[in-house]
Design a protein around this motif. Structure first.
Motif, PDB file in Angstrom:
ATOM      1  N   LYS A   1     -40.110  65.418  -6.665  1.00 58.25           N
ATOM      2  CA  LYS A   1     -38.970  65.488  -5.748  1.00 58.25           C
ATOM      3  C   LYS A   1     -37.657  65.246  -6.493  1.00 58.25           C
ATOM      4  N   LEU A   2     -37.667  64.340  -7.457  1.00 58.25           N
ATOM      5  CA  LEU A   2     -36.462  64.054  -8.234  1.00 58.25           C
ATOM      6  C   LEU A   2     -36.057  65.263  -9.074  1.00 58.25           C
ATOM      7  N   ARG A   3     -37.038  65.952  -9.692  1.00 57.70           N
ATOM      8  CA  ARG A   3     -36.723  67.145 -10.479  1.00 57.70           C
ATOM      9  C   ARG A   3     -36.139  68.242  -9.595  1.00 57.70           C
ATOM     10  N   PHE A   4     -36.723  68.400  -8.404  1.00 55.08           N
ATOM     11  CA  PHE A   4     -36.203  69.389  -7.459  1.00 55.08           C
ATOM     12  C   PHE A   4     -34.768  69.050  -7.053  1.00 55.08           C
ATOM     13  N   PHE A   5     -34.521  67.806  -6.731  1.00 52.52           N
ATOM     14  CA  PHE A   5     -33.193  67.365  -6.303  1.00 52.52           C
ATOM     15  C   PHE A   5     -32.179  67.551  -7.421  1.00 52.52           C
ATOM     16  N   GLN A   6     -32.571  67.216  -8.622  1.00 56.33           N
ATOM     17  CA  GLN A   6     -31.668  67.347  -9.761  1.00 56.33           C
ATOM     18  C   GLN A   6     -31.303  68.807 -10.003  1.00 56.33           C
ATOM     19  N   GLY A   7     -32.290  69.701  -9.848  1.00 59.11           N
ATOM     20  CA  GLY A   7     -32.024  71.125 -10.012  1.00 59.11           C
ATOM     21  C   GLY A   7     -31.078  71.666  -8.947  1.00 59.11           C
ATOM     22  N   GLU A   8     -31.279  71.241  -7.699  1.00 57.68           N
ATOM     23  CA  GLU A   8     -30.409  71.692  -6.607  1.00 57.68           C
ATOM     24  C   GLU A   8     -28.991  71.176  -6.781  1.00 57.68           C
ATOM     25  N   ILE A   9     -28.849  69.952  -7.232  1.00 61.14           N
ATOM     26  CA  ILE A   9     -27.517  69.387  -7.465  1.00 61.14           C
ATOM     27  C   ILE A   9     -26.810  70.137  -8.588  1.00 61.14           C
ATOM     28  N   ALA A  10     -27.548  70.475  -9.639  1.00 64.18           N
ATOM     29  CA  ALA A  10     -26.956  71.190 -10.763  1.00 64.18           C
ATOM     30  C   ALA A  10     -26.430  72.560 -10.345  1.00 64.18           C
ATOM     31  N   LYS A  11     -27.106  73.210  -9.392  1.00 61.09           N
ATOM     32  CA  LYS A  11     -26.689  74.544  -8.937  1.00 61.09           C
ATOM     33  C   LYS A  11     -25.502  74.490  -7.977  1.00 61.09           C
ATOM     34  N   ARG A  12     -25.195  73.318  -7.437  1.00 64.95           N
ATOM     35  CA  ARG A  12     -24.182  73.230  -6.380  1.00 64.95           C
ATOM     36  C   ARG A  12     -23.071  72.236  -6.731  1.00 64.95           C
TER      37      ARG A  12
ATOM     38  N   PHE B   1     -34.636  58.292  -0.058  1.00 67.18           N
ATOM     39  CA  PHE B   1     -34.668  58.989  -1.342  1.00 67.18           C
ATOM     40  C   PHE B   1     -33.259  59.379  -1.780  1.00 67.18           C
ATOM     41  N   ILE B   2     -32.440  59.859  -0.848  1.00 66.54           N
ATOM     42  CA  ILE B   2     -31.073  60.258  -1.186  1.00 66.54           C
ATOM     43  C   ILE B   2     -30.285  59.063  -1.709  1.00 66.54           C
ATOM     44  N   ASN B   3     -30.419  57.921  -1.043  1.00 68.90           N
ATOM     45  CA  ASN B   3     -29.698  56.719  -1.477  1.00 68.90           C
ATOM     46  C   ASN B   3     -30.082  56.318  -2.890  1.00 68.90           C
ATOM     47  N   LEU B   4     -31.372  56.366  -3.200  1.00 64.74           N
ATOM     48  CA  LEU B   4     -31.850  55.906  -4.506  1.00 64.74           C
ATOM     49  C   LEU B   4     -31.627  56.942  -5.602  1.00 64.74           C
ATOM     50  N   ALA B   5     -31.770  58.218  -5.266  1.00 68.46           N
ATOM     51  CA  ALA B   5     -31.727  59.257  -6.294  1.00 68.46           C
ATOM     52  C   ALA B   5     -30.315  59.721  -6.626  1.00 68.46           C
ATOM     53  N   SER B   6     -29.361  59.541  -5.720  1.00 65.42           N
ATOM     54  CA  SER B   6     -28.011  60.080  -5.930  1.00 65.42           C
ATOM     55  C   SER B   6     -27.349  59.591  -7.217  1.00 65.42           C
ATOM     56  N   PRO B   7     -27.356  58.288  -7.528  1.00 63.01           N
ATOM     57  CA  PRO B   7     -26.730  57.882  -8.797  1.00 63.01           C
ATOM     58  C   PRO B   7     -27.505  58.368 -10.020  1.00 63.01           C
ATOM     59  N   ILE B   8     -28.781  58.627  -9.864  1.00 61.71           N
ATOM     60  CA  ILE B   8     -29.605  59.066 -10.995  1.00 61.71           C
ATOM     61  C   ILE B   8     -29.279  60.497 -11.379  1.00 61.71           C
ATOM     62  N   VAL B   9     -28.954  61.339 -10.389  1.00 62.36           N
ATOM     63  CA  VAL B   9     -28.615  62.736 -10.668  1.00 62.36           C
ATOM     64  C   VAL B   9     -27.099  62.925 -10.775  1.00 62.36           C
ATOM     65  N   ASP B  10     -26.380  61.827 -10.953  1.00 60.80           N
ATOM     66  CA  ASP B  10     -24.941  61.844 -11.241  1.00 60.80           C
ATOM     67  C   ASP B  10     -24.095  62.412 -10.101  1.00 60.80           C
ATOM     68  N   ILE B  11     -24.428  62.035  -8.875  1.00 64.10           N
ATOM     69  CA  ILE B  11     -23.560  62.362  -7.755  1.00 64.10           C
ATOM     70  C   ILE B  11     -22.449  61.312  -7.710  1.00 64.10           C
ATOM     71  N   PRO B  12     -21.191  61.706  -7.798  1.00 60.52           N
ATOM     72  CA  PRO B  12     -20.101  60.719  -7.771  1.00 60.52           C
ATOM     73  C   PRO B  12     -20.121  59.904  -6.485  1.00 60.52           C
ATOM     74  N   PHE B  13     -19.707  58.661  -6.587  1.00 58.71           N
ATOM     75  CA  PHE B  13     -19.788  57.794  -5.416  1.00 58.71           C
ATOM     76  C   PHE B  13     -18.907  58.284  -4.275  1.00 58.71           C
ATOM     77  N   HIS B  14     -17.723  58.825  -4.564  1.00 53.79           N
ATOM     78  CA  HIS B  14     -16.851  59.261  -3.477  1.00 53.79           C
ATOM     79  C   HIS B  14     -17.469  60.415  -2.693  1.00 53.79           C
ATOM     80  N   ILE B  15     -18.204  61.282  -3.382  1.00 55.74           N
ATOM     81  CA  ILE B  15     -18.927  62.361  -2.682  1.00 55.74           C
ATOM     82  C   ILE B  15     -20.051  61.778  -1.841  1.00 55.74           C
ATOM     83  N   PHE B  16     -20.810  60.860  -2.434  1.00 54.10           N
ATOM     84  CA  PHE B  16     -21.902  60.198  -1.718  1.00 54.10           C
ATOM     85  C   PHE B  16     -21.368  59.466  -0.487  1.00 54.10           C
ATOM     86  N   PHE B  17     -20.270  58.760  -0.643  1.00 52.52           N
ATOM     87  CA  PHE B  17     -19.701  57.974   0.455  1.00 52.52           C
ATOM     88  C   PHE B  17     -19.230  58.868   1.597  1.00 52.52           C
TER      89      PHE B  17
END
Length: 278
Positions: free
Chosen positions: A171-182, A203-219
């Motif tokens: 699931k983490l690999r899938f999420f990381q790939g989707e984030i990279a495309k968008r 999962f979103i809460n835990l995985a977001s910082p791992i796949v480098d989603i900026p905090f302001h976007i997450f917030f």
């Protein structure tokens, strides 16, 4: 006189039996050791986790110590709708008599549960609707859910990478790939995930910082994206007596509406990708 009967003892059998028993015990010990070795967090990371947990827990206790006395035997975290109905009856008068103290206790408990992934926040959201109505209930739930998710985000930034990689590698690999495309329309995609049940919020809460989603976007995605689901839950809390199961909150019609809203938000991302490909 009869000849003495000879007795033959297979001396190899006894040591072999003992050896088999010792071997089984050794294999069992090795299996236990292997399971412990596979646990991803180091002693330092575990110590850091418990340190953060203790800090939050002490803060929660301090809040409860400042609250006026109550019949604490009747107050407990709800685990089902029956517990929730009983809790609502016990807290209704208390919330009216001590509104500020009750809000502090409610918010502290909600954020604590959300930060450390303790199940039951949906019952807290229903309780907000039952006690405060739609408008105040939604504001209260969205505020606490966003604050708790943000705390979980920063906790995962500290120690979450090995844990998430261990628990949800695919699931983490899938999420990381989707984030990279968008990356260019990341807020739209995160809003889509928050509004629709495509991925669990935990999962979103835990995985977001791992796949480098900026905090302001997450917030922002959390603050805005949790509004529809919070509205549904809070409105259900108004009719708590008629609710038979938590599953009734998200029937086929409700899920269709959530996905429709999510698709309207993600359309700019899809159009952008199509133009890029062409």
């Amino acid at each position: 006189m009869a000849a003495p009967r000879s007795v033959v003892i297979d001396v190899g059998k006894l040591p072999r039996d003992v050896e088999d028993e010792d071997g089984s015990a050794k294999e069992e010990d090795d299996a236990k050791k292997s399971r412990l070795d596979r646990f991803p967090l180091s002693r330092g990371e575990m110590g850091l986790f418990f340190g953060v947990f203790l800090f939050f827990f002490v803060g929660l206790l301090c809040v409860y110590r400042t609250m006026p006395a109550a019949q604490y035997g009747k107050i407990k975290l709800p685990r089902n709708l029956s517990d929730l109905r009983l809790l609502k009856e016990n807290l209704a008068t208390y919330a009216e008599e001590h509104p500020v103290q009750f809000l502090m206790g409610y918010c502290s408990t909600y954020i604590f549960m959300q930060t450390f992934m303790i199940p039951g926040t949906i019952f807290m959201s229903l309780l907000a609707g039952a006690l405060y109505g739609v408008v105040r209930g939604v504001i209260l739930v969205v505020f606490n859910a966003t604050a708790g998710a943000s705390s979980c985000y920063f906790l995962s930034r500290l120690i979450g990478r090995p844990l998430v990689t261990w628990m949800w590698p695919e699931k983490l690999r899938f999420f990381q790939g989707e984030i990279a495309k968008r990356r260019e329309k990341l807020l739209n995609y995160m809003l889509f995930l928050r509004i629709t049940p495509s991925l669990p919020n935990l999962f979103i809460n835990l995985a977001s910082p791992i796949v480098d989603i900026p905090f302001h976007i997450f917030f922002l995605a959390t603050l805005i994206g949790l509004f529809p689901a919070s509205l549904i839950t809070v409105k259900a809390g108004l009719a708590l007596g008629d609710l038979k199961s938590v599953r009734d909150l998200y029937d086929a019609k409700t899920l269709f509406v959530l996905f429709l809203i999510g698709m309207l938000i993600i359309i700019p991302t899809l159009v952008k990708r199509k133009r890029t490909i062409e």
